[in-house]
Design a protein around this motif. Structure first.
Motif, PDB file in Angstrom:
ATOM      1  N   LEU A 129       0.810  -1.210   0.000  1.00 40.21           N
ATOM      2  CA  LEU A 129       0.000   0.000   0.000  1.00 40.21           C
ATOM      3  C   LEU A 129       0.850   1.270   0.000  1.00 40.21           C
ATOM      4  O   LEU A 129       0.684   2.143  -0.861  1.00 40.21           O
ATOM      5  CB  LEU A 129      -0.948  -0.013   1.213  1.00 40.21           C
ATOM      6  N   ARG A 144      -7.762   3.701   1.210  1.00 38.74           N
ATOM      7  CA  ARG A 144      -7.297   2.673   2.157  1.00 38.74           C
ATOM      8  C   ARG A 144      -6.441   3.276   3.260  1.00 38.74           C
ATOM      9  O   ARG A 144      -6.332   2.710   4.348  1.00 38.74           O
ATOM     10  CB  ARG A 144      -6.507   1.604   1.406  1.00 38.74           C
ATOM     11  N   SER A 145      -5.840   4.430   2.968  1.00 39.69           N
ATOM     12  CA  SER A 145      -5.029   5.114   3.981  1.00 39.69           C
ATOM     13  C   SER A 145      -5.864   6.060   4.824  1.00 39.69           C
ATOM     14  O   SER A 145      -5.323   6.694   5.739  1.00 39.69           O
ATOM     15  CB  SER A 145      -3.894   5.888   3.292  1.00 39.69           C
ATOM     16  N   ASP A 196       2.544  -6.399   1.467  1.00 35.09           N
ATOM     17  CA  ASP A 196       1.609  -6.244   2.592  1.00 35.09           C
ATOM     18  C   ASP A 196       1.438  -7.552   3.364  1.00 35.09           C
ATOM     19  O   ASP A 196       0.320  -7.900   3.788  1.00 35.09           O
ATOM     20  CB  ASP A 196       0.241  -5.746   2.091  1.00 35.09           C
ATOM     21  N   TYR A 222      -0.104  -7.356   6.869  1.00 35.13           N
ATOM     22  CA  TYR A 222      -1.542  -7.048   6.832  1.00 35.13           C
ATOM     23  C   TYR A 222      -2.352  -8.318   6.569  1.00 35.13           C
ATOM     24  O   TYR A 222      -3.362  -8.581   7.247  1.00 35.13           O
ATOM     25  CB  TYR A 222      -1.818  -6.012   5.753  1.00 35.13           C
ATOM     26  N   HIS A 276      -1.544   0.123   7.912  1.00 32.77           N
ATOM     27  CA  HIS A 276      -2.857  -0.391   7.514  1.00 32.77           C
ATOM     28  C   HIS A 276      -3.890  -0.268   8.642  1.00 32.77           C
ATOM     29  O   HIS A 276      -4.873  -0.995   8.664  1.00 32.77           O
ATOM     30  CB  HIS A 276      -2.734  -1.873   7.111  1.00 32.77           C
ATOM     31  N   LEU A 292      -7.409   0.708   7.115  1.00 30.25           N
ATOM     32  CA  LEU A 292      -7.986  -0.394   6.339  1.00 30.25           C
ATOM     33  C   LEU A 292      -8.278  -1.593   7.236  1.00 30.25           C
ATOM     34  O   LEU A 292      -9.323  -2.247   7.100  1.00 30.25           O
ATOM     35  CB  LEU A 292      -7.031  -0.786   5.208  1.00 30.25           C
ATOM     36  N   HIS A 344     -12.574  -5.872   2.750  1.00 31.96           N
ATOM     37  CA  HIS A 344     -11.423  -5.363   1.994  1.00 31.96           C
ATOM     38  C   HIS A 344     -11.871  -5.099   0.556  1.00 31.96           C
ATOM     39  O   HIS A 344     -11.812  -5.995  -0.305  1.00 31.96           O
ATOM     40  CB  HIS A 344     -10.280  -6.388   2.007  1.00 31.96           C
TER      41      HIS A 344
END
Length: 821
Positions: free
Chosen positions: A597, A633-634, A776, A779, A794, A797, A803
């Motif tokens: 990400l 997502r951030s 990732d 995550y 993350h 998210l 997701h």
């Protein structure tokens, strides 16, 4: 013709329609040409009780498709809209006409808004065609938005409006829809119809499908049997030829009363009931059939008999048949008359009218419906193609129709009614090998009708002409071949682009790199690497060498060699010789292949800035689409929406990729503080109709499942998750990274449904069927219960229960490749 020997089949159809089930009926009546499919379905409609559902019969009036002839995406939806529009008054107002449908929505339109304001309206983006639809709805229904023009234009907005009307009627009004000649159906129309009958309410669908081999076309087979996996099933009725005693009965009642059928005659018959019609009409009205052997010849070889019949017609009738055949789609009388008079200036309107009457009533070759004229069936069309007496007339007819449309196009200069004229003109230029006409049409297509729904109809026309006479297109006509390849490339038709580019006599770095990119997309990795190795040996041009490096990065990245991919991309961005090239923006975009990400977002922002600096708006938009999702997502939802709004405007004319825009917009919405789940489920359901590959369909379905779950529609959410499962079991893409988010979302849905077995199977699937995620990793360990907390990058998210998945372009866009010309 009298209805005989089909009582069992009729009972079967009636039972299919009367079954008590949660989903509408879906029945396919399949047989070779002329076995009586339409006679059977006509009988079905006539046998329905007066208080039963309304019915609508759709005949697309497409006959004898060959060579350069192709139907645009949504063509069948327009024909269905046309039939529903004409049937509206007969139903006592059960549903509105198309004009009434548009007028009713005029009240909801906002008169003062700028279209760009509508595009970026919150809570999230609107699908591009809805913008056009809103503004069309408040027009006064003239010009391009007159209903009769909407029904024939192949422009994206016209197709979208007809599709919206069709879906409105079919979704909300119970009726039986019979669709004929489905072997010709375009994939968008078929996909839309199949989605409409997955669950009630919806129309009962009866398809008539002509299949000489008893099999569906491969692309139809895939969609139909995937639909069969998603519902209780599809009822398929394969018609067999009539029994000998009923064939004899029909000949006795229709042609010769004292005829006795011999076994040889029956065994020689292929089952086509046009044989009876030809025996009845071919001998001439008022004459009797005295030569019994002629019955045997007709049963054994119907095509030759029809050809003999056509050869005996007066010259004007043969001419009219040839023009109708050359047009393929149903033709209006003014166009038919104009073409006939171009060939034979002595022809009079009155004589043309009488000749058409005779062809319809005395020869049974034509059918006239709502002012349009078509050949009665494909059997006649195929026989015409093989009749020596009309071969020359067919060539003259194609030229006459081409010149007729050329004249109309000149008169239509600058108007919005051009695309449907261009569609016919372009095809006819290809058929008549008119290179200059094709070039003129190509210029008009590029400049004035970029919003055409499906560019592949033009690619097909050029490709078919090349296949028929490759030498004609070599040398001085390379630019036309290259143009068609560009069109195929922009429409993601990789195999067609590769084929066309391989035909070029003079190959350039530009054409070879385009071919390498197309090969990379279609799995031809070895040949793609061979092409760029050759280019590196033959040129010192910086742009070409940079593009070659980008192609290599894509190929090795798709192979899973992420370490080597990173080396190539880092070398590109660090190479001082490349620093002035606009193509470096693609290297920054392709870091998505190897980064997670945080790294991907940083690189995508660099890609956006790079393309903005070098004025490549479409390439910039394709980098903005994934960047927006990573911003969301951030936790930067506002920034994501702004970025998506800019990308949507830039890609408003790129019709083929609207499903990417819609999916990514909904993915951002699902990450917002208060998602509009109803909006997302509606938009994603629409985007499914435009997904043309398994990867896109799986991505959209995954997002749809969580939107439906959050909306409270658990049953539909489970249904979407089941569709994901079916795709995972049999798909055509190589990127297994998508297993992780899709299976995680599936597990969320199954958990909500209390299905422990499917929940556990979904959680195991990525571990059992693909390599672990390199990007990732922490995550995904958290998401699959192998870590207690998500990594700091993350946190936002990881705090969401799902997701959302996005779509991205790992491709050198045509806009960038064009810099190498």
């Amino acid at each position: 013709m009298e209805f005989v020997n089909r009582d069992g089949e009729l009972d079967f159809l009636q039972r299919c329609l009367e079954k008590v089930k949660e989903r509408p009926a879906l029945v396919v009546v399949r047989s070779p040409a002329g076995f009586g499919k339409s006679t059977l379905t006509d009988r079905l409609i006539n046998s329905m009780p007066l208080n039963s559902k309304a019915s609508c019969v759709v005949d697309p009036s497409v006959r004898g498709r060959v060579g350069a002839i192709s139907l645009h995406e949504g063509f069948f939806l327009q024909r269905i809209a046309e039939s529903l529009d004409r049937t509206a008054d007969l139903t006592g107002g059960a549903w509105p006409t198309l004009a009434g449908f548009l007028k009713a929505r005029r009240k909801d339109a906002v008169l003062t808004k700028n279209p760009l304001d509508v595009v970026s309206e919150m809570p999230s983006l609107k699908h591009a065609y809805k913008v056009v639809f809103d503004y069309a709805a408040r027009a006064l229904l003239f010009g391009r938005y007159a209903s009769e023009k909407l029904l024939i234009s192949d422009q994206a907005d016209a197709v979208a409006i007809c599709a919206a009307y069709t879906e409105y009627v079919l979704r909300d009004h119970a009726l039986i829809l019979i669709v004929r000649e489905v072997q010709h159906i375009d994939l968008q129309s078929l996909r839309t119809l199949l989605l409409l009958v997955e669950r009630g309410p919806g129309p009962d669908l009866v398809f008539e499908y002509t299949a000489e081999t008893g099999r569906f076309e491969p692309e139809h087979h895939k969609l139909l049997f995937r639909a069969a996996e998603r519902r209780p099933g599809i009822d398929i009725l394969d018609l067999v030829r009539l029994s000998a005693d009923h064939l004899e009965y029909l000949i006795r009642t229709s042609v010769l009363s004292d005829f006795d059928l011999t076994s040889d005659y029956y065994l020689s018959w292929d089952g086509n009931l046009r044989s009876i019609v030809e025996l009845k009409f071919g001998v001439g009205v008022g004459q009797s059939l005295t030569d019994v052997s002629r019955i045997g010849r007709t049963l054994a070889n119907l095509s030759d008999t029809i050809s003999e019949h056509i050869a005996q017609l007066p010259s004007l009738q043969r001419l009219l048949l040839s023009i109708i055949q050359a047009h393929v789609e149903a033709i209006d009388l003014p166009t038919l008359s104009s073409a006939a008079m171009r060939i034979d200036p002595r022809a009079l309107h009155s004589e043309i009218g009488k000749a058409l009457d005779q062809l319809e009533d005395q020869d049974a070759f034509l059918v006239r419906t709502h002012g349009l004229i078509a050949l009665r069936n494909d059997t006649i069309a195929k026989s015409l193609q093989q009749t020596p007496a009309v071969q020359g007339l067919l060539a003259l007819s194609e030229k006459a129709l081409r010149d007729n449309y050329a004249g109309i196009m000149e008169g239509e200069l600058g108007t919005q009614g051009l695309s449907n004229l261009l569609r016919q003109y372009f095809r006819l230029c290809a058929r008549t090998k008119d290179m200059q006409g094709l070039k003129r049409a190509a210029d008009r297509l590029t400049g004035e009708v970029r919003a055409t729904q499906d560019h592949t109809i033009y690619v097909d026309a050029v490709a078919s002409a090349i296949e028929a006479n490759p030498e004609l297109f070599r040398g001085e006509h390379d630019d036309l071949v290259e143009w068609a390849a560009e069109l195929a490339y922009s429409a993601s038709d990789w195999r067609r682009a590769t084929t066309l580019l391989s035909l070029l006599k003079k190959r350039t770095s530009y054409s070879e790199l385009m071919r390498a990119c197309a090969l990379q997309e279609s799995g031809g990795h070895v040949e793609a690497l061979q092409i760029i190795a050759t280019l590196r040996c033959e040129t010192a041009d910086i742009q070409t060498l940079l593009a070659a490096d980008l192609v290599e990065a894509l190929v090795v990245g798709c192979r899973g060699e992420h370490g080597k991919t990173r080396e190539i991309l880092e070398a590109i961005t660090a190479n001082e010789a490349y620093r002035t090239s606009p193509l470096v923006g693609y290297a920054y975009r392709f870091f998505e292949i190897v980064d997670g990400l945080e790294g991907s977002l940083k690189s995508l922002k660099a890609s956006v800035a790079w393309f903005h600096r070098h004025n490549l708006p479409e390439s910039m938009a394709y980098s903005q689409l994934p960047a927006a999702l990573l911003m969301a997502r951030s936790g930067d939802i506002d920034g994501a929406r702004t970025t998506l709004g800019q990308a949507t405007i830039a890609l408003s004319q790129v019709v083929r990729d609207q499903h990417i825009v819609v999916n990514n917009a909904c993915a951002v919405e699902l990450l917002s503080e208060q998602p509009d789940f109803r909006y997302c489920s509606d938009e994603l359901s629409g985007a499914l109709r435009f997904a043309r590959d398994d990867f896109s369909e799986l991505t959209i379905l995954s997002n749809l499942s969580i939107a439906l779950l959050s909306q409270g529609n658990l049953e539909s959410a489970v249904d979407s998750a089941e569709k994901c499962h079916l795709l995972l079991a049999n798909h055509d893409f190589a990127d297994t990274d998508i297993y992780w988010p899709v299976c995680f979302n599936m597990a969320v849905v199954y958990a909500a449904n209390g299905d422990t077995e499917k929940y556990e199977a979904a959680r195991r699937f990525p571990f059992d069927n693909g390599p672990s995620r390199e990007d990732d990793l922490e995550y995904w360990q958290y998401r699959y219960g192998l870590a207690d907390l998500p990594p700091d990058t993350h946190q936002f998210l990881g705090g969401k229960p799902w997701h959302p998945v996005y779509l991205s372009h790992w491709l050198i866009d045509l806009e960038g490749l064009s810099l190498l010309k």
